[in-house]
Design a protein around this motif. Structure first.
Motif, PDB file in Angstrom:
ATOM      1  N   ILE A 147      30.302  91.848  42.802  1.00 53.68           N
ATOM      2  CA  ILE A 147      29.746  90.194  42.478  1.00 53.68           C
ATOM      3  C   ILE A 147      29.316  89.760  43.989  1.00 53.68           C
ATOM      4  O   ILE A 147      30.259  89.838  44.997  1.00 53.68           O
ATOM      5  N   ASP A 148      28.472  88.817  43.887  1.00 52.19           N
ATOM      6  CA  ASP A 148      28.062  88.220  45.293  1.00 52.19           C
ATOM      7  C   ASP A 148      28.704  86.965  45.369  1.00 52.19           C
ATOM      8  O   ASP A 148      29.267  86.477  44.831  1.00 52.19           O
ATOM      9  N   GLN A 149      28.392  86.423  46.484  1.00 50.69           N
ATOM     10  CA  GLN A 149      29.134  85.030  47.087  1.00 50.69           C
ATOM     11  C   GLN A 149      28.983  83.864  45.917  1.00 50.69           C
ATOM     12  O   GLN A 149      29.688  83.253  45.283  1.00 50.69           O
ATOM     13  N   VAL A 150      27.557  83.797  45.602  1.00 52.67           N
ATOM     14  CA  VAL A 150      26.980  82.982  44.544  1.00 52.67           C
ATOM     15  C   VAL A 150      27.583  83.170  43.148  1.00 52.67           C
ATOM     16  O   VAL A 150      28.095  82.023  42.567  1.00 52.67           O
ATOM     17  N   GLY A 151      27.858  84.294  42.786  1.00 53.58           N
ATOM     18  CA  GLY A 151      28.339  84.511  41.481  1.00 53.58           C
ATOM     19  C   GLY A 151      29.837  84.352  41.388  1.00 53.58           C
ATOM     20  O   GLY A 151      30.289  83.822  40.503  1.00 53.58           O
ATOM     21  N   TYR A 152      30.509  84.584  42.626  1.00 56.13           N
ATOM     22  CA  TYR A 152      31.952  84.294  42.687  1.00 56.13           C
ATOM     23  C   TYR A 152      32.306  82.815  42.777  1.00 56.13           C
ATOM     24  O   TYR A 152      33.240  82.304  42.022  1.00 56.13           O
ATOM     25  N   ASP A 153      31.295  82.040  43.416  1.00 51.73           N
ATOM     26  CA  ASP A 153      31.628  80.570  43.586  1.00 51.73           C
ATOM     27  C   ASP A 153      31.458  79.948  42.190  1.00 51.73           C
ATOM     28  O   ASP A 153      32.164  79.029  42.075  1.00 51.73           O
ATOM     29  N   GLU A 154      30.587  80.642  41.371  1.00 47.23           N
ATOM     30  CA  GLU A 154      30.281  79.948  39.845  1.00 47.23           C
ATOM     31  C   GLU A 154      31.562  80.150  39.256  1.00 47.23           C
ATOM     32  O   GLU A 154      31.969  79.332  38.419  1.00 47.23           O
ATOM     33  N   LEU A 155      32.182  81.367  39.352  1.00 43.50           N
ATOM     34  CA  LEU A 155      33.652  81.520  38.539  1.00 43.50           C
ATOM     35  C   LEU A 155      34.515  80.624  39.097  1.00 43.50           C
ATOM     36  O   LEU A 155      35.316  80.104  38.414  1.00 43.50           O
ATOM     37  N   VAL A 156      34.709  80.671  40.396  1.00 41.70           N
ATOM     38  CA  VAL A 156      35.530  79.610  40.941  1.00 41.70           C
ATOM     39  C   VAL A 156      35.436  78.164  40.364  1.00 41.70           C
ATOM     40  O   VAL A 156      36.356  77.475  39.868  1.00 41.70           O
ATOM     41  N   ARG A 157      33.926  77.701  40.368  1.00 40.50           N
ATOM     42  CA  ARG A 157      33.773  76.459  39.785  1.00 40.50           C
ATOM     43  C   ARG A 157      34.296  76.114  38.372  1.00 40.50           C
ATOM     44  O   ARG A 157      35.055  75.091  37.939  1.00 40.50           O
ATOM     45  N   GLN A 158      34.029  77.263  37.725  1.00 40.06           N
ATOM     46  CA  GLN A 158      34.347  77.227  36.218  1.00 40.06           C
ATOM     47  C   GLN A 158      35.841  76.991  35.939  1.00 40.06           C
ATOM     48  O   GLN A 158      36.581  76.551  35.494  1.00 40.06           O
ATOM     49  N   ALA A 159      36.565  77.875  36.764  1.00 32.49           N
ATOM     50  CA  ALA A 159      38.068  77.860  36.887  1.00 32.49           C
ATOM     51  C   ALA A 159      38.520  76.471  37.309  1.00 32.49           C
ATOM     52  O   ALA A 159      39.768  75.971  36.662  1.00 32.49           O
ATOM     53  N   LYS A 160      38.320  76.108  38.176  1.00 30.95           N
ATOM     54  CA  LYS A 160      38.529  74.633  38.543  1.00 30.95           C
ATOM     55  C   LYS A 160      38.286  73.390  37.454  1.00 30.95           C
ATOM     56  O   LYS A 160      39.163  72.568  37.352  1.00 30.95           O
ATOM     57  N   GLU A 161      37.323  73.692  36.917  1.00 26.82           N
ATOM     58  CA  GLU A 161      36.904  72.832  35.583  1.00 26.82           C
ATOM     59  C   GLU A 161      37.859  73.040  34.705  1.00 26.82           C
ATOM     60  O   GLU A 161      38.323  71.833  34.071  1.00 26.82           O
ATOM     61  N   PHE A 162      38.036  74.142  34.313  1.00 25.92           N
ATOM     62  CA  PHE A 162      39.014  74.580  33.149  1.00 25.92           C
ATOM     63  C   PHE A 162      40.256  74.136  33.549  1.00 25.92           C
ATOM     64  O   PHE A 162      40.990  73.377  32.424  1.00 25.92           O
ATOM     65  N   LEU A 163      40.861  74.311  34.523  1.00 29.22           N
ATOM     66  CA  LEU A 163      42.229  73.645  35.003  1.00 29.22           C
ATOM     67  C   LEU A 163      42.434  72.461  35.176  1.00 29.22           C
ATOM     68  O   LEU A 163      43.365  71.725  35.042  1.00 29.22           O
ATOM     69  N   GLY A 164      41.211  71.761  35.386  1.00 27.32           N
ATOM     70  CA  GLY A 164      41.230  70.109  35.687  1.00 27.32           C
ATOM     71  C   GLY A 164      41.004  69.444  34.409  1.00 27.32           C
ATOM     72  O   GLY A 164      40.908  68.414  34.425  1.00 27.32           O
ATOM     73  N   GLY A 165      41.051  70.231  33.156  1.00 32.52           N
ATOM     74  CA  GLY A 165      40.976  69.341  31.802  1.00 32.52           C
ATOM     75  C   GLY A 165      39.648  69.400  31.298  1.00 32.52           C
ATOM     76  O   GLY A 165      39.440  69.061  30.218  1.00 32.52           O
ATOM     77  N   LYS A 166      38.530  70.377  31.692  1.00 31.11           N
ATOM     78  CA  LYS A 166      37.279  70.607  31.153  1.00 31.11           C
ATOM     79  C   LYS A 166      37.139  71.729  30.400  1.00 31.11           C
ATOM     80  O   LYS A 166      36.163  72.315  30.589  1.00 31.11           O
ATOM     81  N   SER A 167      38.293  72.184  29.849  1.00 29.41           N
ATOM     82  CA  SER A 167      38.261  73.408  29.302  1.00 29.41           C
ATOM     83  C   SER A 167      36.957  73.537  28.062  1.00 29.41           C
ATOM     84  O   SER A 167      36.526  74.492  27.990  1.00 29.41           O
ATOM     85  N   THR A 168      36.917  72.531  27.342  1.00 25.79           N
ATOM     86  CA  THR A 168      35.873  72.614  26.122  1.00 25.79           C
ATOM     87  C   THR A 168      34.360  72.747  26.668  1.00 25.79           C
ATOM     88  O   THR A 168      33.761  73.649  26.263  1.00 25.79           O
ATOM     89  N   ALA A 169      34.346  72.153  27.723  1.00 29.24           N
ATOM     90  CA  ALA A 169      32.745  72.438  28.359  1.00 29.24           C
ATOM     91  C   ALA A 169      32.461  73.685  29.073  1.00 29.24           C
ATOM     92  O   ALA A 169      31.523  74.340  28.877  1.00 29.24           O
ATOM     93  N   VAL A 170      33.666  73.903  29.651  1.00 28.02           N
ATOM     94  CA  VAL A 170      33.713  75.391  30.032  1.00 28.02           C
ATOM     95  C   VAL A 170      33.542  76.466  29.116  1.00 28.02           C
ATOM     96  O   VAL A 170      32.772  77.435  29.090  1.00 28.02           O
ATOM     97  N   GLN A 171      34.107  76.451  27.998  1.00 25.76           N
ATOM     98  CA  GLN A 171      34.096  77.183  26.696  1.00 25.76           C
ATOM     99  C   GLN A 171      32.663  77.264  26.108  1.00 25.76           C
ATOM    100  O   GLN A 171      31.981  78.208  25.737  1.00 25.76           O
ATOM    101  N   LYS A 172      32.156  76.034  26.002  1.00 21.95           N
ATOM    102  CA  LYS A 172      30.652  75.978  25.492  1.00 21.95           C
ATOM    103  C   LYS A 172      29.614  76.516  26.554  1.00 21.95           C
ATOM    104  O   LYS A 172      28.763  77.290  25.918  1.00 21.95           O
ATOM    105  N   GLU A 173      29.807  76.567  27.718  1.00 18.93           N
ATOM    106  CA  GLU A 173      29.069  77.106  28.745  1.00 18.93           C
ATOM    107  C   GLU A 173      29.044  78.513  28.560  1.00 18.93           C
ATOM    108  O   GLU A 173      28.177  79.267  28.675  1.00 18.93           O
ATOM    109  N   ILE A 174      30.318  79.007  28.556  1.00 13.97           N
ATOM    110  CA  ILE A 174      30.452  80.702  28.446  1.00 13.97           C
ATOM    111  C   ILE A 174      29.599  80.894  27.160  1.00 13.97           C
ATOM    112  O   ILE A 174      29.263  82.136  26.849  1.00 13.97           O
ATOM    113  N   GLU A 175      30.121  80.389  25.978  1.00 11.54           N
ATOM    114  CA  GLU A 175      29.429  80.681  24.687  1.00 11.54           C
ATOM    115  C   GLU A 175      27.969  80.643  24.813  1.00 11.54           C
ATOM    116  O   GLU A 175      27.190  81.685  24.049  1.00 11.54           O
TER     117      GLU A 175
END
Length: 646
Positions: free
Chosen positions: A217-245
């Motif tokens: 995985i490249d830097q851009v792709g990994y940064d995107e995973l990190v962003r999603q993890a921060k949002e999920f742990l920060g309380g935006k779990s529903t938005a992250v789930q919809k994005e993955i779906e």
């Protein structure tokens, strides 16, 4: 009185922020005496001013009896001289007081913060104490690497990155990290392991890592995973789930079924995290919930930890020294001590009105750097959560009282079997661990009526010349332990002397310990040695050796036997762990560590340049000077270390 100059640094917990005053009036009498205690307090009051601060009441030996805060120190301390208004508990405390120490602060909120620190430091017998042997675990997303690592973290939060927590237990944080790895495919390996990889590890094969170490995985792709993890742990779990779906449906429409399956598995991991919540905290954001229960003179407090609308576990607390203290005061004391180390959320829900809720909220705001609200909900989901915490507090307290009743019965039966004069309040268990005498370590664990006292465990690095002698090791450990306690607690009134000493061993260990204590003039500490029976297993009958040579056994299904085996197994575990730790340090040690002035960076530079520590030793002074990062002075120091004769 002596006084330091006042200061106001930005850190509210900084020692420079407070002005400490010590009363010079000291009474030598150690016996409780109300008039003597009142005289010491009155002498302190004369020099006080109506300023905010913290006071400490000390006995004749200098031990802290009580720590209190005040908006006006002179008025608050003077109240202790009004005997008619004092409870029996406070009268006992005043009768033992011989000296006071005063710390002035800039505000009452700062006084509350300092009070919590001092209570946790001194553990005074007249303060409500929150006993918590271990720090709470957090999830840490480290930011010191191009590909951040997700990991469990305990202790001081010094590393750069994002911290999420607290979690109630190591088990809850481990489960969450495992699910987050499946959800976001973030690496959990150390930086050194990451740098050495030339192919993906097993975690990539089981779809719990995206393998950035080998470029999967490249830097851009990994940064995107990190962003999603921060949002999920920060309380935006529903938005992250919809994005993955959404990404999963797009992959399926593009006939990229492998990617769609991977996204489906990630979505299931997110659903697992959401579905594993014991309580429904959706929409709560960040909040902690506390409820208190009282029964039989005991207090239990249940806490729920909510972060980002997710329940991150719950913990029951059983504070001590609560006799005669109002429930509201107990709750306030527990909250102040709990958040002395744990960062508070923006919302605290409690089950009762706290008299000093405003002051506590102000102190927590000053400590955390953001607004903290303390609320007693009256309706809706928040009230239902508090009611659920109240039920859990009552059930946890009932279980604890039942367990303590059973434990008390076992301890009484154990005392009868071991022929002790009374039920022991402090049991010390000893064992040694080594491999053919190498890296020998002695271990002591301590147990009381309520379980193991892990903050009092001790390790002993064996210094004897003949470290292959088990009996000699035990003699050294016992001599060092009891020589020290004779010096530190000669009157045996500080709780440092054991009521029972258990030794993992047989007749030889018993003889060694008995003779060592007799040489020190100690003949009244009960000794028992536990040796495995003829079958050498948990099914075998342990043999209990007494100092006079007698031996006794217990039935294999005896609760007393199980309790004594548990004590023995705990010291065995602790001793083996200490030995392994010492052995691991020896394996990774380098001869370069012994050279003064050689730190990790220079050691690494020398090893990279010369290859081995042996080649560094054999190098000439000129070769050392040519090594990168090594100055002429350092090269000379290395040469002198290996060639002391010139």
């Amino acid at each position: 009185m002596s006084r330091t100059e006042p200061g106001t640094p930005p850190n509210p917990k900084g020692a420079e922020r407070f002005n400490e005053e010590r009363a010079t009036h000291t009474v030598k009498s150690a016996q409780p005496d109300l008039e003597t205690g009142l005289a010491a307090i009155r002498e302190t009051v004369r020099a006080l001013k109506p300023r905010p601060g913290v006071y400490r009441m000390l006995d004749a030996r200098g031990d802290v009896l009580y720590v209190g805060k005040a908006r006006a120190l002179k008025n608050r301390v003077a109240n202790y001289t009004q005997v008619a208004n004092l409870s029996n508990r406070l009268l006992r405390m005043v009768a033992q007081t011989r000296r006071m120490e005063i710390v002035t602060t800039n505000s009452e909120a700062e006084a509350l913060l300092l009070e919590a620190q001092l209570i946790k430091r001194f553990r005074p017998p007249y303060n409500v104490l929150l006993r918590d042997d271990k720090s709470f675990p957090f999830i840490l997303l480290r930011a010191e690497h191009a590909f951040p690592r997700i990991m469990k973290h305990r202790g001081a939060r010094r590393a750069k990155g994002n911290y999420y927590g607290p979690f109630a237990s190591a088990g809850s944080v481990n489960k969450t990290i495992n699910a987050l790895q499946k959800l976001f495919l973030l690496r959990s390996c150390t930086d050194s392991f990451f740098e050495r990889r030339d192919r993906p590890c097993l975690l990539y094969q089981i779809r719990r890592c995206s393998a950035p170490c080998v470029g999967r995985i490249d830097q851009v792709g990994y940064d995107e995973l990190v962003r999603q993890a921060k949002e999920f742990l920060g309380g935006k779990s529903t938005a992250v789930q919809k994005e993955i779906e959404t990404q999963m449906h797009r992959a399926a429409e593009a006939l990229d079924f492998e990617r769609a399956a991977m996204l489906r598995d990630r979505l299931r991991a997110a659903t697992f995290i959401q579905g594993s919540q014991a309580i429904n905290a959706a929409g709560m954001g960040d909040a902690d919930i506390f409820a208190l229960a009282e029964h039989g003179g005991q207090v239990g407090i249940q806490a729920f930890f909510i972060r980002g609308g997710q329940n991150w576990g719950h913990r029951a607390f059983f504070p001590t020294h609560t006799e005669g203290v109002a429930a509201e005061e107990v709750m306030s004391g527990v909250l102040a001590q709990f958040y002395e180390e744990v960062p508070p959320p923006r919302l605290l829900l409690v089950d009762r009105v706290l008299r000093d809720a405003g002051l506590l909220a102000e102190a927590l705001r000053e400590s955390a750097g953001h607004k903290v609200e303390i609320s007693v909900p009256q309706r809706g989901d928040r009230k239902r959560l508090v009611e659920q915490a109240s039920r859990n507090a009552s059930e946890a307290l009932e279980r604890r009282l039942a367990e303590r009743g059973t434990q008390a019965k076992i301890l009484r039966e154990m005392s009868d079997f071991l022929e002790l004069p009374e039920v022991p309040q402090r049991i010390e268990i000893y064992d040694n661990s080594h491999i053919q005498g190498a890296k020998a370590v002695g271990a002591m664990v301590v147990a009381g009526p309520e379980g193991f006292l892990r903050n009092q465990y001790r390790k002993f690095n064996i210094r004897s010349a003949q470290t292959d002698d088990d009996f000699g090791m035990m003699r050294e450990v016992m001599h060092r332990r009891f020589s020290r306690v004779q010096e530190e607690d000669p009157d045996r009134d500080r709780g440092m002397w054991p009521d029972l000493v258990l030794i993992d061993g047989g007749k030889g260990q018993m003889s060694s310990v008995r003779d060592t204590l007799e040489e020190l003039g100690i003949e009244d500490v009960p000794l028992i040695a536990i040796a495995k029976g003829p079958h050498h297993g948990r099914e075998g009958r342990e043999v209990f050796h007494f100092p006079d040579g007698r031996e006794k056994t217990l039935p294999v299904n005896s609760p007393v036997l199980f309790h004594l085996q548990r004590l023995r197994d705990e010291v065995h575990r602790y001793a083996i762990g200490a030995h392994r730790e010492k052995r691991s340090r020896a394996i990774t040690a380098s001869p370069l560590d012994e050279i003064p002035g050689i730190g990790p960076a220079r050691k690494r530079a020398l090893l990279l340049h010369f290859g081995t520590a042996g080649k560094v030793r054999a190098a000439s002074l000129e070769d050392l000077q040519r090594a990168p990062g090594v100055s002429a002075g350092v090269a000379q120091a290395i040469w002198d270390f290996y060639h002391p004769g010139g």
